[in-house]
Scaffold this motif. Structure first.
Motif, short mmCIF file in Angstrom:
data_model
loop_
_atom_site.label_atom_id
_atom_site.label_comp_id
_atom_site.label_asym_id
_atom_site.label_seq_id
_atom_site.Cartn_x
_atom_site.Cartn_y
_atom_site.Cartn_z
N GLU A 172 0.84 -1.20 0.00
CA GLU A 172 0.00 0.00 0.00
C GLU A 172 0.88 1.26 0.00
OE1 GLU A 172 -3.75 -0.51 1.30
OE2 GLU A 172 -4.14 1.43 0.39
N LEU A 173 1.88 1.28 0.86
CA LEU A 173 2.73 2.48 0.95
C LEU A 173 3.55 2.67 -0.33
CD1 LEU A 173 4.07 2.46 4.64
CD2 LEU A 173 2.34 3.95 3.64
N THR A 174 4.07 1.57 -0.87
CA THR A 174 4.88 1.70 -2.08
C THR A 174 4.03 2.22 -3.22
OG1 THR A 174 5.75 -0.40 -1.29
CG2 THR A 174 6.77 0.46 -3.24
N SER A 175 2.79 1.77 -3.29
CA SER A 175 1.90 2.25 -4.36
C SER A 175 1.57 3.72 -4.16
CB SER A 175 0.58 1.48 -4.35
OG SER A 175 0.83 0.13 -4.59
N LEU A 176 1.23 4.09 -2.94
CA LEU A 176 0.85 5.48 -2.67
C LEU A 176 2.01 6.42 -2.96
CD1 LEU A 176 -1.26 5.06 0.60
CD2 LEU A 176 -2.08 5.51 -1.71
N GLU A 177 3.22 5.94 -2.72
CA GLU A 177 4.38 6.80 -2.97
C GLU A 177 4.62 7.05 -4.46
OE1 GLU A 177 7.47 4.95 -0.65
OE2 GLU A 177 6.59 5.69 1.22
N LYS A 178 3.94 6.28 -5.32
CA LYS A 178 4.10 6.50 -6.77
C LYS A 178 3.32 7.72 -7.23
CE LYS A 178 5.09 1.79 -8.01
NZ LYS A 178 4.42 0.51 -8.20
N ILE A 179 2.49 8.25 -6.36
CA ILE A 179 1.68 9.42 -6.73
C ILE A 179 2.18 10.64 -6.00
CG2 ILE A 179 -0.59 10.43 -6.29
CD1 ILE A 179 -1.72 8.49 -7.87
N LYS A 180 2.34 11.71 -6.76
CA LYS A 180 2.66 12.99 -6.11
C LYS A 180 1.33 13.69 -5.87
CE LYS A 180 7.08 14.99 -7.41
NZ LYS A 180 7.32 15.05 -8.84
N ILE A 181 1.00 13.90 -4.61
CA ILE A 181 -0.32 14.44 -4.28
C ILE A 181 -0.57 15.77 -4.98
CG2 ILE A 181 -1.78 15.29 -2.37
CD1 ILE A 181 -0.53 13.07 -0.64
N ASP A 182 0.50 16.58 -5.11
CA ASP A 182 0.34 17.90 -5.72
C ASP A 182 -0.06 17.87 -7.18
OD1 ASP A 182 0.63 19.36 -3.54
OD2 ASP A 182 2.76 19.84 -3.82
N ASP A 183 0.40 16.88 -7.96
CA ASP A 183 -0.04 16.86 -9.36
C ASP A 183 -1.08 15.80 -9.62
OD1 ASP A 183 2.77 17.83 -9.71
OD2 ASP A 183 3.15 15.69 -10.09
N CYS A 184 -1.73 15.37 -8.61
CA CYS A 184 -2.70 14.29 -8.80
C CYS A 184 -4.08 14.84 -9.13
CB CYS A 184 -2.75 13.49 -7.48
SG CYS A 184 -3.88 12.14 -7.51
N LEU A 185 -4.77 14.15 -10.03
CA LEU A 185 -6.17 14.51 -10.31
C LEU A 185 -7.06 13.70 -9.38
CD1 LEU A 185 -8.40 15.79 -12.15
CD2 LEU A 185 -8.27 13.69 -13.51
N PHE A 186 -7.91 14.37 -8.64
CA PHE A 186 -8.83 13.69 -7.72
C PHE A 186 -10.22 13.60 -8.35
CE2 PHE A 186 -6.51 13.22 -3.73
CZ PHE A 186 -5.39 13.97 -4.00
N ILE A 187 -10.71 12.37 -8.52
CA ILE A 187 -12.07 12.19 -9.00
C ILE A 187 -12.90 11.77 -7.80
CG2 ILE A 187 -13.56 10.98 -10.66
CD1 ILE A 187 -10.99 10.18 -12.17
N LEU A 188 -13.76 12.66 -7.35
CA LEU A 188 -14.51 12.37 -6.13
C LEU A 188 -15.99 12.24 -6.43
CD1 LEU A 188 -12.74 14.88 -3.70
CD2 LEU A 188 -12.12 12.50 -4.22
N GLY A 189 -16.52 11.06 -6.13
CA GLY A 189 -17.94 10.82 -6.36
C GLY A 189 -18.56 10.12 -5.19
N GLY A 190 -19.48 9.20 -5.49
CA GLY A 190 -20.10 8.41 -4.43
C GLY A 190 -21.14 9.20 -3.67
N SER A 191 -21.63 8.57 -2.60
CA SER A 191 -22.75 9.19 -1.90
C SER A 191 -22.42 9.57 -0.47
CB SER A 191 -23.95 8.22 -1.91
OG SER A 191 -23.55 7.02 -1.29
N LYS A 192 -21.12 9.53 -0.12
CA LYS A 192 -20.77 9.90 1.25
C LYS A 192 -19.88 11.14 1.26
CE LYS A 192 -20.61 5.33 3.42
NZ LYS A 192 -19.55 4.37 3.78
N PRO A 193 -20.50 12.33 1.24
CA PRO A 193 -19.71 13.56 1.19
C PRO A 193 -18.68 13.63 2.31
CG PRO A 193 -22.04 14.05 1.01
CD PRO A 193 -21.94 12.60 1.30
N GLU A 194 -19.04 13.10 3.48
CA GLU A 194 -18.14 13.21 4.64
C GLU A 194 -16.76 12.60 4.34
OE1 GLU A 194 -20.96 11.53 4.36
OE2 GLU A 194 -21.09 9.77 5.67
N ASP A 195 -16.74 11.57 3.48
CA ASP A 195 -15.47 10.91 3.15
C ASP A 195 -14.58 11.78 2.27
OD1 ASP A 195 -16.39 8.78 4.50
OD2 ASP A 195 -16.58 7.43 2.78
#
Ligand code: 3PG
Ligand code: MG
Length: 377
Positions: A172-195
């Protein structure tokens, strides 16, 4: 990855605490066999093979909540994958004796650590830490999905014992480290706004699903009849308003009229129909964004995928994500279910996470206490 891994220690004959996350849905008193049960299996099997004496710590729900329970059923479910014994105790005589008499290669699951108030009050001096830590040689965290919790079983043992990440946490950590949060595109959907709230502060955000609609309302749009269906989500509007301006919202939406899909432009709202998907113009716009993304994080579906005609939005975006060269991370149970239903290969996704809150906190750039504890040794 900064944390040590199972490769860094020799486990033969050693007593090891492995913190796992088996927390799952409970329906009519029955614990669901979720993928969470598979997650720590690799680590446990490896430690069995290395002849360690293994004690698993885990939780289910919280005292006072409907999904709070002992771990007897969890033991049975995990037993499908690895042979283990369950001891309905955590720090009492029963548990201590069972730990002391473990043989090489044996596995024990203790009871719900959240049954002890000390779990919630992490300190090297609490009775939980003082009873268990001296009985062990190593601590392994294989519970990324609970790593945002500053609890004794997540943090304190890592401070008291030589520690490392289990195989699932490592992946999990090795995968997450492959993404730079600053240049990441966030696609946010679903039905739980709180998340999704924490993630709105990120730079590049596109929204869809119920969440996209709540963002539209936060921008001042009136969706008409749909407002009624969003009633219990409107409590998040004030919070969303604080950081919604830079967030992309749908420019058209699909409603249902006499059982059939009809796409309406945003200007055609308020309408008297219920909304079930994003419209084609929105899809086009979002696909373009996905094509240009350097990294992609997706959580929550774009529409009501249980009905084929309203799964078009989710399918279109998913296809764009799997077609993109950018590393992608998918979170949230419903998004992965959609993937299965649409027969889109999971291999085309960079990483699929079983985590909820921990993942959101990480992607919002927050520090996770249990990961910090593991890296600071
Ligand atoms: C989860 O299921 O998200 C984790 O196990 C954390 O559980 P919690 O939200 O009850 O702390
Ligand atoms: Mg949770």
């Amino acid at each position: 990855m900064k944390a040590k891994t199972l490769d860094d220690f020799s486990f033969k004959g050693k007593r090891v605490i492995v913190r796992v996350d088996l927390n799952s849905e409970i329906i009519d008193g029955k614990v669901s066999l979720s993928e969470r049960f598979l997650a720590p299996v690799k680590t446990i099997k490896e430690l069995v093979k290395k002849k360690a004496k293994i004690v698993l710590l885990a939780h289910q729900g919280r005292p006072g909540k409907d999904d709070y329970s002992n771990l007897e059923q969890h033991a049975k479910l995990l037993n499908k994958y690895v042979k283990l014994k369950f001891v309905p105790d955590v720090i009492g005589e029963k548990a201590v004796n069972a730990i002391k008499s473990l043989k090489d290669g044996e596995v024990l699951l203790l009871d719900n650590v959240r049954g002890l108030k000390e779990e919630f009050e992490p300190s090297k001096d609490n009775i939980m830490a003082k009873t268990l830590a001296p009985l062990f040689d190593y601590y392994v965290n294989d519970a990324f999905s609970n790593s945002h919790r500053n609890h004794t079983s997540m943090v304190t043992f890592a401070q008291m014992l030589p520690s490392c990440a289990g195989r699932d946490l490592e992946e999990e950590l090795t995968s997450l480290e492959k993404i730079k949060i600053d240049d990441c595109l966030f696609i946010l959907g679903g039905s739980k706004p709180e998340d999704n709230l924490l993630l709105l502060k990120n730079k590049n955000v596109i929204t869809c699903g119920i969440f996209g609609q709540v963002c539209l309302i936060s921008k001042g749009y009136n969706l008409g009849a749909q407002n009624e269906f969003l009633k219990d989500k409107l409590q998040y509007v004030p919070k969303i308003k604080e950081s919604v301006e830079h967030v992309e919202t749908p420019v058209d939406l699909a409603v249902k009229i006499d059982g059939k899909r009809k796409d309406l432009k945003l200007e055609e709202f308020p309408s008297k129909y219920e909304i079930f998907d994003i419209g084609p113009e929105t899809m086009k716009k979002y696909v373009e964004k996905i094509k240009n993304a350097k990294g992609i994080f997706w959580k929550g579906t774009a529409g009501y995928c249980e009905d084929e005609q309203f799964s078009v939005g989710t399918k279109t975006l998913l296809k764009a994500v799997t077609g993109s060269k950018a590393f992608s991370i998918l979170g949230g149970g419903h998004t992965t279910t959609a993937l299965d239903r649409m027969k889109i290969s999971k291999k085309k996704i960079g990483h699929i996470s079983l985590s909820g809150g921990a993942l959101v906190n990480y992607m919002a750039g927050e520090k996770l206490p249990a990961i910090e504890a593991l890296q600071n040794v």
